[in-house]
Write a protein that holds these residues in place. Structure first.
Motif, mmCIF file in Angstrom:
data_model
loop_
_atom_site.group_PDB
_atom_site.id
_atom_site.type_symbol
_atom_site.label_atom_id
_atom_site.label_comp_id
_atom_site.label_asym_id
_atom_site.label_seq_id
_atom_site.Cartn_x
_atom_site.Cartn_y
_atom_site.Cartn_z
ATOM 1 N N SER A 143 1.013 -0.562 -0.475
ATOM 2 C CA SER A 143 0.221 -0.006 -0.014
ATOM 3 C C SER A 143 0.843 1.231 -0.376
ATOM 4 N N ASP A 144 0.120 2.404 -0.488
ATOM 5 C CA ASP A 144 1.202 3.516 -0.373
ATOM 6 C C ASP A 144 1.722 4.151 1.145
ATOM 7 N N GLN A 145 0.707 3.482 2.289
ATOM 8 C CA GLN A 145 0.727 3.735 3.979
ATOM 9 C C GLN A 145 2.171 2.839 4.274
ATOM 10 N N GLN A 146 2.539 1.680 2.857
ATOM 11 C CA GLN A 146 3.258 1.256 3.858
ATOM 12 C C GLN A 146 4.935 1.668 2.937
ATOM 13 N N MET A 147 4.411 2.212 1.972
ATOM 14 C CA MET A 147 5.722 2.983 0.787
ATOM 15 C C MET A 147 6.052 4.125 1.510
ATOM 16 N N ARG A 148 5.102 4.890 1.954
ATOM 17 C CA ARG A 148 5.646 5.843 3.027
ATOM 18 C C ARG A 148 6.772 5.535 4.288
ATOM 19 N N GLY A 149 6.002 4.607 4.623
ATOM 20 C CA GLY A 149 6.916 4.228 5.673
ATOM 21 C C GLY A 149 8.343 3.892 5.597
ATOM 22 N N ILE A 150 8.070 3.377 4.381
ATOM 23 C CA ILE A 150 9.925 3.265 3.764
ATOM 24 C C ILE A 150 10.507 4.245 4.000
ATOM 25 N N ILE A 151 10.033 5.396 3.319
ATOM 26 C CA ILE A 151 10.209 6.649 3.029
ATOM 27 C C ILE A 151 10.675 7.429 4.015
ATOM 28 N N ALA A 152 9.654 6.894 5.163
ATOM 29 C CA ALA A 152 9.918 7.971 6.308
ATOM 30 C C ALA A 152 10.666 7.536 7.010
ATOM 31 N N GLU A 153 11.384 6.119 7.183
ATOM 32 C CA GLU A 153 12.427 5.495 7.339
ATOM 33 C C GLU A 153 13.556 6.356 7.627
ATOM 34 N N GLY A 154 13.485 5.833 6.252
ATOM 35 C CA GLY A 154 14.814 6.755 5.734
ATOM 36 C C GLY A 154 15.545 8.234 5.306
ATOM 37 N N PHE A 155 14.073 9.023 5.683
ATOM 38 C CA PHE A 155 14.466 10.450 5.971
ATOM 39 C C PHE A 155 14.725 10.355 7.729
ATOM 40 N N LYS A 156 14.333 9.370 8.811
ATOM 41 C CA LYS A 156 14.358 9.810 10.182
ATOM 42 C C LYS A 156 15.950 9.287 10.029
ATOM 43 N N ASP A 157 16.815 8.177 9.802
ATOM 44 C CA ASP A 157 17.806 7.833 9.397
ATOM 45 C C ASP A 157 18.586 8.683 9.057
ATOM 46 N N ILE A 158 18.368 9.105 7.241
ATOM 47 C CA ILE A 158 19.454 10.366 6.639
ATOM 48 C C ILE A 158 19.682 11.613 7.664
#
Length: 185
Positions: A143-158
């Motif tokens: 879902s779009d929500q799951q893919m947002r989660g991946i991007i959000a995790e990347g933003f958190k880390d980077i």
């Protein structure tokens, strides 16, 4: 379709080295070559094989708007698959993916710091591992929500934690109210 999937599709289209056929006859001819018969193209588009043959011959020049959109989508989905695959593989193994967005970011932070969500305009280059996870999620029908989660995790880390150099108490970054989102790889 979701915002993330649309952004991936736009990035895929930008990777074309040649433009797909522009004329209706050219597009129908391309689809017939790809799918093998007018009957197969008709099944894909939701029209009759006779209609497909009329488009191919030029006897019918203007399909209904919904059929024209299906023709465009079918051609773009099949156009230059090796180029798209090579670009995605490069992003997932060495190049990474650049995400540009304006959205409301919220997060859970330690007591005494602000965790109020606010709009931010960010352009962040995420490492290849996040690109691979994003492509895998899309291919698995996430879902779009799951893919947002991946991007959000990347933003958190980077971005927020700067690869482990700051804001270590920060957790659960969320992306909400996306104004726009664009991907490049």
């Amino acid at each position: 379709m979701g915002e993330i999937k649309d952004a991936i599709e736009r990035a895929d289209r930008e990777s074309f080295t040649r433009e797909p056929p522009k004329t209706l006859k050219g597009r129908i001819g391309y689809l017939i070559k790809q799918l093998g018969s007018a009957k197969a193209v008709a099944a894909e588009l939701g029209v009759t094989a006779d209609s497909v043959n009329r488009y191919r011959r030029g006897a019918r020049k203007h399909p209904r708007a919904d059929v024209a959109a299906k023709i465009d989508d079918a051609v773009r989905a099949r156009w230059q698959p090796q180029v798209r695959k090579r670009r995605q593989k490069q992003a997932a193994t060495s190049g990474g993916i650049t995400v540009e967005t304006r959205a409301r970011f919220g997060y859970t932070a330690p007591v005494g710091t602000t965790d109020d969500g606010r709009f931010r305009r960010l352009t962040v280059h995420l490492p290849p591992a996040y690109a691979q996870r994003l492509f895998d999620a899309r291919d698995a029908g996430a879902s779009d929500q799951q893919m947002r989660g991946i991007i959000a995790e990347g933003f958190k880390d980077i971005y927020f934690q700067d690869g482990g150099g700051r804001a270590m108490g920060l957790s659960d970054v969320e992306i909400n109210d996306i104004d726009y989102l664009d991907l490049d790889y």
